[in-house]
Write an enzyme that holds these catalytic residues in place. Structure first.
Site, PDB file in Angstrom:
ATOM      1  N   LYS A 274       0.831  -1.208   0.000  1.00 47.85           N
ATOM      2  CA  LYS A 274       0.000   0.000   0.000  1.00 47.85           C
ATOM      3  C   LYS A 274       0.864   1.255   0.000  1.00 47.85           C
ATOM      4  CE  LYS A 274      -3.916  -2.341   2.151  1.00 47.85           C
ATOM      5  NZ  LYS A 274      -4.704  -2.681   3.348  1.00 47.85           N
TER       6      LYS A 274
ATOM      7  N   GLN B 248      -4.385  -1.395   9.632  1.00 47.24           N
ATOM      8  CA  GLN B 248      -4.473  -2.709   8.996  1.00 47.24           C
ATOM      9  C   GLN B 248      -5.153  -3.719   9.928  1.00 47.24           C
ATOM     10  OE1 GLN B 248      -3.758  -3.283   5.862  1.00 47.24           O
ATOM     11  NE2 GLN B 248      -4.073  -5.489   5.848  1.00 47.24           N
TER      12      GLN B 248
ATOM     13  N   ASP C  29     -10.571   3.774   4.758  1.00 49.85           N
ATOM     14  CA  ASP C  29     -11.174   2.445   4.604  1.00 49.85           C
ATOM     15  C   ASP C  29     -12.699   2.496   4.592  1.00 49.85           C
ATOM     16  OD1 ASP C  29      -9.434   0.217   4.334  1.00 49.85           O
ATOM     17  OD2 ASP C  29      -8.741   0.489   6.387  1.00 49.85           O
TER      18      ASP C  29
HETATM   19  N1  GUN Z   1      -7.215  -6.311   6.049  1.00 53.53           N
HETATM   20  C1  GUN Z   1      -7.654  -6.971   4.963  1.00 53.53           C
HETATM   21  N2  GUN Z   1      -8.256  -6.116   4.090  1.00 53.53           N
HETATM   22  C2  GUN Z   1      -8.192  -4.893   4.668  1.00 53.53           C
HETATM   23  C3  GUN Z   1      -8.629  -3.608   4.266  1.00 53.53           C
HETATM   24  O1  GUN Z   1      -9.229  -3.404   3.203  1.00 53.53           O
HETATM   25  N3  GUN Z   1      -8.369  -2.600   5.132  1.00 53.53           N
HETATM   26  C4  GUN Z   1      -7.732  -2.801   6.322  1.00 53.53           C
HETATM   27  N4  GUN Z   1      -7.551  -1.740   7.103  1.00 53.53           N
HETATM   28  N5  GUN Z   1      -7.315  -3.986   6.719  1.00 53.53           N
HETATM   29  C5  GUN Z   1      -7.539  -5.022   5.899  1.00 53.53           C
END
Ligand code: GUN
Length: 297
Positions: free
Chosen positions: A62, A106, A129
């Protein structure tokens, strides 16, 4: 209509994401040229607690992609024994930091940290998110907030469907998995696009009886190759959210790709399908939150 398509056309999320990222890079160049000297550049902060290997890979990806398109990013890694209070204190600092426009925590978090408490603590206007209850509530209410961040994986899948001009209205969509990250918001987005939606989960009786009726199947369960060809209606559009590692090290999805592609009209591969679109959507969300912070859009 999906059922008139030839079988097994690949929904190339990687290619669509690359196109989207190139567009975002251009937007970021323009924003940079327009920026007043006292304005901060757009910035994404990713918070990782613990040393889960998959989360380490995802978070690094990311921040790397952000940098590749000209978006500032920072990965803050905290040890697995960090207290909830310390995570909340970090988020409070990031909420108050005018140089930060997007905050991503995350998931999953270590078990001793309450995920809901942490997600509620992220300022809604920095919630890239779309997991804060305010933003999830807006999604449920169908509020048309132009720069609200939608959860990245579901929004990315909707972008894939749009890119390939796949009809949603009036179609029967079956979503397997009821997580807040994917299943629930995906069901909501499909509903908002006028699909008839069935949301299946681990307690659903006779899953195949539902999926066999689906024009669109979204598999988000985390079980390797769980959706097989016999569970699909001929011509179904299949979106595979799963990223599972097999004992031999290979990645596979929740859908048995080789058999499903002989039945599906369109199907996402793993890797190279939904995953890259999640990241592109995260970048899009960050740029949107930045623009909203400027009050320009
Ligand atoms: N863990 C797996 N997918 C995601 C996501 O889209 N956002 C976050 N913050 N954690 C994740």
């Amino acid at each position: 209509m999906a059922s008139t398509q030839a079988t097994g056309q690949i929904l190339d999320g990687k290619a669509v994401s690359q196109q989207r990222l190139a567009e975002l890079a251009t937007v970021l160049q323009r924003l940079s040229a327009e920026r007043a000297t006292d304005e901060h550049p757009p910035k994404l902060v990713v918070v990782l607690v613990g040393d889960d290997p998959a989360s380490q890979v995802y978070t690094r990806r990311k921040t790397t992609v952000a940098q590749e398109i000209g978006l500032e990013s920072e990965l803050i890694t905290l040890p697995g024994n960090t207290t909830e209070a310390d995570v909340l204190a970090l988020i409070a600092t990031l909420n108050a930091d005018a140089t930060v426009h997007g905050i991503l925590v995350q998931l999953p978090l270590p078990r001793h940290i309450n995920q809901q408490t942490v997600l509620h603590s992220v300022a809604p206007h920095k919630d890239v998110d779309g997991f804060h209850p305010y933003n999830l509530g807006c999604l449920l209410a169908g509020d048309d907030i132009p720069y609200q961040a939608l959860p990245c994986t579901p929004a990315g899948m909707m972008s894939i469907l749009k890119h390939y001009d796949i009809e949603i209205a009036g179609q029967h969509a079956v979503v397997i998995g009821r997580s807040t990250i994917v299943g629930k918001p995906m069901a909501q987005l499909l509903l908002a696009a006028n699909a008839t939606v069935t949301l299946c989960h681990s307690r659903t009786a006779n899953l195949a009886s539902h999926t066999q009726q689906a024009d669109i199947v979204v598999a988000a369960v985390g079980q390797p190759n769980m959706v097989t060809a016999s569970m699909l209606k001929p011509g179904a559009v299949v979106l595979d959210v799963g990223i599972n590692r097999l004992p031999d090290g290979r990645l596979c999805g929740d859908v048995d790709f080789d058999s499903a592609k002989t039945v599906a009209s369109y199907i996402t591969p793993v890797p190279g399908g939904v995953g890259p679109m999640t990241i592109a959507t995260l970048m899009e969300n960050t740029v949107n939150l930045y623009q909203r912070s400027l009050g320009k859009k």
